[in-house]
Write a protein that holds these residues in place. Structure first.
Motif, PDB file in Angstrom:
ATOM      1  N   ALA A 106       0.828  -1.205   0.000  1.00 26.87           N
ATOM      2  CA  ALA A 106       0.000   0.000   0.000  1.00 26.87           C
ATOM      3  C   ALA A 106       0.863   1.255   0.000  1.00 26.87           C
ATOM      4  O   ALA A 106       0.556   2.244  -0.680  1.00 26.87           O
ATOM      5  N   PHE A 107       1.953   1.198   0.753  1.00 24.76           N
ATOM      6  CA  PHE A 107       2.860   2.347   0.806  1.00 24.76           C
ATOM      7  C   PHE A 107       3.469   2.625  -0.563  1.00 24.76           C
ATOM      8  O   PHE A 107       3.522   3.774  -1.018  1.00 24.76           O
ATOM      9  N   GLU A 108       3.923   1.564  -1.223  1.00 25.37           N
ATOM     10  CA  GLU A 108       4.530   1.731  -2.545  1.00 25.37           C
ATOM     11  C   GLU A 108       3.517   2.265  -3.547  1.00 25.37           C
ATOM     12  O   GLU A 108       3.823   3.099  -4.397  1.00 25.37           O
ATOM     13  N   SER A 109       2.263   1.752  -3.447  1.00 25.61           N
ATOM     14  CA  SER A 109       1.217   2.212  -4.360  1.00 25.61           C
ATOM     15  C   SER A 109       0.906   3.690  -4.133  1.00 25.61           C
ATOM     16  O   SER A 109       0.773   4.468  -5.090  1.00 25.61           O
ATOM     17  N   THR A 110       0.804   4.087  -2.864  1.00 29.00           N
ATOM     18  CA  THR A 110       0.533   5.491  -2.550  1.00 29.00           C
ATOM     19  C   THR A 110       1.678   6.378  -3.002  1.00 29.00           C
ATOM     20  O   THR A 110       1.469   7.484  -3.526  1.00 29.00           O
ATOM     21  N   LYS A 111       2.887   5.897  -2.782  1.00 25.45           N
ATOM     22  CA  LYS A 111       4.064   6.655  -3.194  1.00 25.45           C
ATOM     23  C   LYS A 111       4.067   6.861  -4.709  1.00 25.45           C
ATOM     24  O   LYS A 111       4.349   7.971  -5.211  1.00 25.45           O
ATOM     25  N   ALA A 112       3.737   5.789  -5.446  1.00 27.57           N
ATOM     26  CA  ALA A 112       3.706   5.891  -6.902  1.00 27.57           C
ATOM     27  C   ALA A 112       2.624   6.866  -7.352  1.00 27.57           C
ATOM     28  O   ALA A 112       2.832   7.667  -8.274  1.00 27.57           O
ATOM     29  N   ASP A 113       1.446   6.828  -6.687  1.00 25.93           N
ATOM     30  CA  ASP A 113       0.368   7.758  -7.037  1.00 25.93           C
ATOM     31  C   ASP A 113       0.784   9.201  -6.796  1.00 25.93           C
ATOM     32  O   ASP A 113       0.493  10.096  -7.606  1.00 25.93           O
ATOM     33  N   MET A 114       1.460   9.438  -5.687  1.00 23.25           N
ATOM     34  CA  MET A 114       1.878  10.805  -5.376  1.00 23.25           C
ATOM     35  C   MET A 114       2.920  11.291  -6.381  1.00 23.25           C
ATOM     36  O   MET A 114       2.871  12.439  -6.836  1.00 23.25           O
ATOM     37  N   GLU A 115       3.862  10.405  -6.731  1.00 22.16           N
ATOM     38  CA  GLU A 115       4.876  10.784  -7.719  1.00 22.16           C
ATOM     39  C   GLU A 115       4.245  11.072  -9.071  1.00 22.16           C
ATOM     40  O   GLU A 115       4.644  12.016  -9.771  1.00 22.16           O
ATOM     41  N   GLN A 116       3.246  10.278  -9.447  1.00 21.63           N
ATOM     42  CA  GLN A 116       2.549  10.508 -10.701  1.00 21.63           C
ATOM     43  C   GLN A 116       1.804  11.836 -10.674  1.00 21.63           C
ATOM     44  O   GLN A 116       1.776  12.580 -11.670  1.00 21.63           O
ATOM     45  N   ALA A 117       1.194  12.142  -9.505  1.00 19.58           N
ATOM     46  CA  ALA A 117       0.462  13.408  -9.386  1.00 19.58           C
ATOM     47  C   ALA A 117       1.415  14.595  -9.526  1.00 19.58           C
ATOM     48  O   ALA A 117       1.100  15.589 -10.201  1.00 19.58           O
ATOM     49  N   HIS A 118       2.583  14.498  -8.889  1.00 23.42           N
ATOM     50  CA  HIS A 118       3.573  15.569  -9.026  1.00 23.42           C
ATOM     51  C   HIS A 118       4.043  15.714 -10.480  1.00 23.42           C
ATOM     52  O   HIS A 118       4.227  16.834 -10.985  1.00 23.42           O
ATOM     53  N   LYS A 119       4.239  14.571 -11.120  1.00 26.01           N
ATOM     54  CA  LYS A 119       4.682  14.603 -12.514  1.00 26.01           C
ATOM     55  C   LYS A 119       3.631  15.268 -13.398  1.00 26.01           C
ATOM     56  O   LYS A 119       3.952  16.116 -14.249  1.00 26.01           O
ATOM     57  N   ALA A 162      -3.934  24.412  -8.876  1.00 27.99           N
ATOM     58  CA  ALA A 162      -4.562  24.263  -7.554  1.00 27.99           C
ATOM     59  C   ALA A 162      -5.105  22.849  -7.370  1.00 27.99           C
ATOM     60  O   ALA A 162      -4.981  22.246  -6.300  1.00 27.99           O
ATOM     61  N   GLU A 163      -5.724  22.307  -8.454  1.00 30.88           N
ATOM     62  CA  GLU A 163      -6.243  20.939  -8.377  1.00 30.88           C
ATOM     63  C   GLU A 163      -5.110  19.941  -8.205  1.00 30.88           C
ATOM     64  O   GLU A 163      -5.215  18.979  -7.429  1.00 30.88           O
ATOM     65  N   ALA A 164      -4.015  20.164  -8.950  1.00 31.94           N
ATOM     66  CA  ALA A 164      -2.863  19.265  -8.827  1.00 31.94           C
ATOM     67  C   ALA A 164      -2.286  19.327  -7.418  1.00 31.94           C
ATOM     68  O   ALA A 164      -1.919  18.304  -6.835  1.00 31.94           O
ATOM     69  N   GLN A 165      -2.236  20.541  -6.869  1.00 33.03           N
ATOM     70  CA  GLN A 165      -1.712  20.687  -5.508  1.00 33.03           C
ATOM     71  C   GLN A 165      -2.638  20.008  -4.506  1.00 33.03           C
ATOM     72  O   GLN A 165      -2.187  19.377  -3.536  1.00 33.03           O
ATOM     73  N   ARG A 166      -3.951  20.170  -4.729  1.00 31.39           N
ATOM     74  CA  ARG A 166      -4.916  19.528  -3.834  1.00 31.39           C
ATOM     75  C   ARG A 166      -4.754  18.018  -3.849  1.00 31.39           C
ATOM     76  O   ARG A 166      -4.775  17.355  -2.813  1.00 31.39           O
ATOM     77  N   ARG A 167      -4.581  17.457  -5.062  1.00 28.59           N
ATOM     78  CA  ARG A 167      -4.388  16.012  -5.177  1.00 28.59           C
ATOM     79  C   ARG A 167      -3.094  15.581  -4.511  1.00 28.59           C
ATOM     80  O   ARG A 167      -3.029  14.544  -3.835  1.00 28.59           O
ATOM     81  N   ALA A 168      -2.058  16.385  -4.677  1.00 28.84           N
ATOM     82  CA  ALA A 168      -0.773  16.059  -4.045  1.00 28.84           C
ATOM     83  C   ALA A 168      -0.910  16.085  -2.527  1.00 28.84           C
ATOM     84  O   ALA A 168      -0.395  15.207  -1.829  1.00 28.84           O
ATOM     85  N   ASP A 169      -1.607  17.096  -1.995  1.00 23.95           N
ATOM     86  CA  ASP A 169      -1.809  17.185  -0.551  1.00 23.95           C
ATOM     87  C   ASP A 169      -2.617  16.011  -0.036  1.00 23.95           C
ATOM     88  O   ASP A 169      -2.349  15.461   1.034  1.00 23.95           O
ATOM     89  N   ALA A 193      -0.449  13.002   0.013  1.00 24.56           N
ATOM     90  CA  ALA A 193       0.515  13.097   1.116  1.00 24.56           C
ATOM     91  C   ALA A 193      -0.157  12.744   2.439  1.00 24.56           C
ATOM     92  O   ALA A 193       0.420  12.047   3.281  1.00 24.56           O
ATOM     93  N   GLU A 194      -1.403  13.206   2.618  1.00 20.43           N
ATOM     94  CA  GLU A 194      -2.142  12.869   3.834  1.00 20.43           C
ATOM     95  C   GLU A 194      -2.417  11.373   3.901  1.00 20.43           C
ATOM     96  O   GLU A 194      -2.298  10.746   4.956  1.00 20.43           O
ATOM     97  N   LEU A 195      -2.797  10.791   2.766  1.00 22.36           N
ATOM     98  CA  LEU A 195      -3.043   9.351   2.719  1.00 22.36           C
ATOM     99  C   LEU A 195      -1.775   8.583   3.041  1.00 22.36           C
ATOM    100  O   LEU A 195      -1.799   7.577   3.774  1.00 22.36           O
ATOM    101  N   LEU A 196      -0.658   9.041   2.515  1.00 22.47           N
ATOM    102  CA  LEU A 196       0.620   8.381   2.789  1.00 22.47           C
ATOM    103  C   LEU A 196       0.951   8.434   4.275  1.00 22.47           C
ATOM    104  O   LEU A 196       1.421   7.449   4.856  1.00 22.47           O
TER     105      LEU A 196
END
Length: 201
Positions: A94-107, A149-156, A159-162
């Motif tokens: 789950a951690f790896e999946s969340t990490k990958a999602d966050m990295e994708q969102a930043h990208k 703003a939407e991208a930042q919201r998704r990133a936040d 990050a909270e989920l992580l």
């Protein structure tokens, strides 16, 4: 007529069953006489018999019971280890999946920002020649800001989920360690029982 040990025991039993204290005097009186020395010696053996009867029987656990205890301890230990390993594996996944999602969102946010910056630059150049495009450029700017703003919201949010996943992972790790410690304590108790069983045998 001589008084026998059996006579003294019989009278002492009768007095005790009737709720009376089988003292030397009470036994002698119930017998109608007799030597205090003889009665005293007989009462010593009677008291020894009473004490032995009141002492609970202690037996070592049968070999089959001890074997079952040992097997139970091994099973509990194995279950605790498997549960800990399974949970840790799931948390890691789950951690790896969340990490990958966050990295994708930043990208995606970075790509979107680059795209909007390029569009804004293009609009700026056009505005140098055509003032009528100002409104379109402003709308593009608003769109870019909203997208960022939407991208930042998704990133936040990611990050909270992580952070929650990390906290949950720590909690499950603590539970796994407690389960292992409990299993270890159970194994220790089983070792003590087994040792007592060997001493009793």
């Amino acid at each position: 007529m001589a008084i026998s040990i059996e006579d003294v025991h019989s009278v002492a039993n009768r007095l005790s069953e009737s709720g009376q204290q089988p003292t030397l005097a009470a036994v002698r009186s119930a017998l109608g006489g007799g030597s205090f020395t003889t009665i005293s010696e007989a009462m010593k053996s009677w008291r020894a018999i009473q004490q032995a009867a009141a002492t609970p029987v202690r037996e070592a656990a049968p070999a089959a019971v001890m074997e079952r205890f040992n097997q139970l301890g091994a099973d509990v230990w194995a279950v605790a280890i498997n549960m800990a390993n399974d949970r840790l594996a799931k948390e890691r996944e789950a951690f790896e999946s969340t990490k990958a999602d966050m990295e994708q969102a930043h990208k995606e946010a970075a790509e979107l920002a680059d795209q909007m910056a390029a569009e804004l630059e293009s609009a700026r150049k056009q505005l140098e020649h055509q003032g009528v495009l100002l409104h379109t450029a402003q709308e593009a700017a608003h769109t870019a800001q909203a997208a960022l703003a939407e991208a930042q919201r998704r990133a936040d949010s990611l990050a909270e989920l992580l952070e929650r996943e990390r906290a949950l992972s720590k909690e499950m790790q603590a539970k796994a360690e407690k389960a292992i410690a409990d299993a270890a304590r159970l194994a220790g108790k089983l070792d003590v029982l087994e040792a007592r069983g060997r001493q009793g045998s």
